[in-house]
Write a protein that holds these residues in place. Sequence first.
Motif, mmCIF file in Angstrom:
data_model
loop_
_atom_site.group_PDB
_atom_site.id
_atom_site.type_symbol
_atom_site.label_atom_id
_atom_site.label_comp_id
_atom_site.label_asym_id
_atom_site.label_seq_id
_atom_site.Cartn_x
_atom_site.Cartn_y
_atom_site.Cartn_z
ATOM 1 N N PHE A 33 5.085 61.924 90.971
ATOM 2 C CA PHE A 33 3.640 61.713 90.862
ATOM 3 C C PHE A 33 3.180 62.180 89.482
ATOM 4 C CE2 PHE A 33 4.667 62.841 95.262
ATOM 5 C CZ PHE A 33 4.211 61.717 95.933
ATOM 6 N N THR A 34 1.994 61.728 89.061
ATOM 7 C CA THR A 34 1.437 62.189 87.787
ATOM 8 C C THR A 34 0.283 63.151 87.983
ATOM 9 O OG1 THR A 34 0.028 60.233 87.656
ATOM 10 C CG2 THR A 34 2.147 60.128 86.496
ATOM 11 N N SER A 35 -0.197 63.302 89.212
ATOM 12 C CA SER A 35 -1.250 64.283 89.488
ATOM 13 C C SER A 35 -0.830 65.171 90.658
ATOM 14 C CB SER A 35 -2.596 63.613 89.781
ATOM 15 O OG SER A 35 -2.655 63.120 91.103
ATOM 16 N N ILE A 36 -1.303 66.398 90.622
ATOM 17 C CA ILE A 36 -0.961 67.355 91.669
ATOM 18 C C ILE A 36 -1.556 66.910 93.001
ATOM 19 C CG2 ILE A 36 -1.127 69.763 92.405
ATOM 20 C CD1 ILE A 36 -1.445 70.450 89.347
ATOM 21 N N GLN A 37 -2.819 66.477 92.997
ATOM 22 C CA GLN A 37 -3.461 66.070 94.248
ATOM 23 C C GLN A 37 -2.749 64.885 94.885
ATOM 24 O OE1 GLN A 37 -5.991 67.861 95.760
ATOM 25 N NE2 GLN A 37 -5.486 66.596 97.515
ATOM 26 N N PRO A 53 4.987 71.423 82.796
ATOM 27 C CA PRO A 53 3.920 71.863 81.890
ATOM 28 C C PRO A 53 2.979 70.737 81.468
ATOM 29 C CG PRO A 53 5.990 72.876 81.268
ATOM 30 C CD PRO A 53 6.318 71.839 82.320
ATOM 31 N N GLY A 54 1.726 71.110 81.277
ATOM 32 C CA GLY A 54 0.695 70.180 80.850
ATOM 33 C C GLY A 54 -0.651 70.681 81.348
ATOM 34 N N ILE A 55 -1.698 69.996 80.923
ATOM 35 C CA ILE A 55 -3.039 70.305 81.413
ATOM 36 C C ILE A 55 -3.407 69.223 82.420
ATOM 37 C CG2 ILE A 55 -5.468 70.664 80.841
ATOM 38 C CD1 ILE A 55 -4.574 71.457 78.017
ATOM 39 N N TYR A 56 -3.612 69.634 83.649
ATOM 40 C CA TYR A 56 -3.951 68.726 84.734
ATOM 41 C C TYR A 56 -5.443 68.858 85.008
ATOM 42 C CZ TYR A 56 1.057 68.313 85.254
ATOM 43 O OH TYR A 56 2.398 68.065 84.998
ATOM 44 N N TYR A 57 -6.205 67.864 84.556
ATOM 45 C CA TYR A 57 -7.655 67.869 84.728
ATOM 46 C C TYR A 57 -7.951 67.333 86.129
ATOM 47 C CZ TYR A 57 -7.939 68.624 79.721
ATOM 48 O OH TYR A 57 -7.813 69.151 78.455
ATOM 49 N N GLU A 58 -7.984 68.241 87.080
ATOM 50 C CA GLU A 58 -8.228 67.841 88.450
ATOM 51 C C GLU A 58 -8.638 69.043 89.285
ATOM 52 O OE1 GLU A 58 -4.632 66.687 90.741
ATOM 53 O OE2 GLU A 58 -3.532 67.047 88.892
ATOM 54 N N ASN A 59 -9.122 68.758 90.456
ATOM 55 C CA ASN A 59 -9.514 69.766 91.427
ATOM 56 C C ASN A 59 -8.663 69.493 92.651
ATOM 57 O OD1 ASN A 59 -12.001 68.631 89.840
ATOM 58 N ND2 ASN A 59 -12.341 70.796 90.119
ATOM 59 N N ILE A 60 -7.829 70.460 93.029
ATOM 60 C CA ILE A 60 -6.889 70.201 94.109
ATOM 61 C C ILE A 60 -7.320 70.877 95.405
ATOM 62 C CG2 ILE A 60 -5.003 69.806 92.493
ATOM 63 C CD1 ILE A 60 -3.834 72.534 93.358
ATOM 64 N N ASP A 61 -7.006 70.220 96.506
ATOM 65 C CA ASP A 61 -7.291 70.726 97.846
ATOM 66 C C ASP A 61 -5.980 70.652 98.625
ATOM 67 O OD1 ASP A 61 -8.052 71.094 100.534
ATOM 68 O OD2 ASP A 61 -9.995 70.130 100.191
ATOM 69 N N ILE A 86 -1.427 74.107 83.442
ATOM 70 C CA ILE A 86 -2.844 74.437 83.616
ATOM 71 C C ILE A 86 -3.511 73.463 84.583
ATOM 72 C CG2 ILE A 86 -5.060 74.626 82.401
ATOM 73 C CD1 ILE A 86 -3.303 75.202 79.838
ATOM 74 N N ILE A 87 -4.225 74.034 85.548
ATOM 75 C CA ILE A 87 -5.118 73.240 86.394
ATOM 76 C C ILE A 87 -6.515 73.476 85.847
ATOM 77 C CG2 ILE A 87 -6.016 72.823 88.707
ATOM 78 C CD1 ILE A 87 -3.349 73.991 89.794
ATOM 79 N N ASP A 88 -7.094 72.454 85.255
ATOM 80 C CA ASP A 88 -8.401 72.537 84.609
ATOM 81 C C ASP A 88 -9.406 71.761 85.453
ATOM 82 O OD1 ASP A 88 -10.675 71.834 82.865
ATOM 83 O OD2 ASP A 88 -9.462 72.717 81.262
ATOM 84 N N GLY A 89 -10.351 72.487 86.049
ATOM 85 C CA GLY A 89 -11.343 71.867 86.921
ATOM 86 C C GLY A 89 -12.386 71.034 86.211
ATOM 87 N N ASN A 90 -12.392 71.070 84.870
ATOM 88 C CA ASN A 90 -13.296 70.233 84.085
ATOM 89 C C ASN A 90 -14.755 70.394 84.512
ATOM 90 O OD1 ASN A 90 -13.527 68.467 81.913
ATOM 91 N ND2 ASN A 90 -13.467 66.657 83.215
ATOM 92 N N GLN A 91 -15.126 71.624 84.951
ATOM 93 C CA GLN A 91 -16.490 71.932 85.403
ATOM 94 C C GLN A 91 -16.962 70.955 86.482
ATOM 95 O OE1 GLN A 91 -18.136 74.794 84.453
ATOM 96 N NE2 GLN A 91 -16.171 75.222 83.476
ATOM 97 N N ASN A 92 -16.021 70.564 87.363
ATOM 98 C CA ASN A 92 -16.313 69.575 88.398
ATOM 99 C C ASN A 92 -16.003 70.120 89.796
ATOM 100 O OD1 ASN A 92 -17.117 67.044 89.330
ATOM 101 N ND2 ASN A 92 -15.040 66.253 89.281
#
Length: 171
Positions: A33-37, A53-61, A86-92
């Motif tokens: 997969f390319t995203s954690i979610q 490694p990488g910056i994953y711009y996402e919000n995971i549940d 990095i899990i970056d929530g992107n202020q979302n």
Amino acid sequence: MNLKILLLSLLSLFSSLLISITFEIKQNGTGDFTSIQAGIEQVTDQDTILVYPGIYYENIDFLGKKIIVSSLFIQEQDNSFIYNTIIDGNQNGSCVKFSGGEDENTILCGFTIQNGSGSERVQIEGIVGGGIYCYETTAIIESCIITNNTAQAGGGIFTDATLSVGYCSPM
């Protein structure tokens, strides 16, 4: 004879339930997969999601699943994987949510959790858990850096659950 077939069938069923699979998350498309979610949505209990490694711009549940989500830190015990995965929530919203009854078989390990803005919690009329939001869970958080998150309560972590924070042991 029929009893033997029944026993073998049951043994086969139970052994297949005990097998866990490791899935890889890679942003370059060479993993499962390319995203954690996306990985979380597809795996089943006892599986492991190994995030490169990488910056994953996402919000995971975690969706109540009893799974391990970890950076390569879990294998290598090298702190650079914590800083570089990095899990970056992107202020979302909250970067990570545990709100589906996850138990101690649910583990988050080896990430930097940043730029979360929290989730609305009606019971306390506010935005909570910028980095990590925990509700009715006993999930384990190990070897994570939680930084630069905001919320009205629990900018880093908000929990009204039993939460274990510990050290990630190698696979």
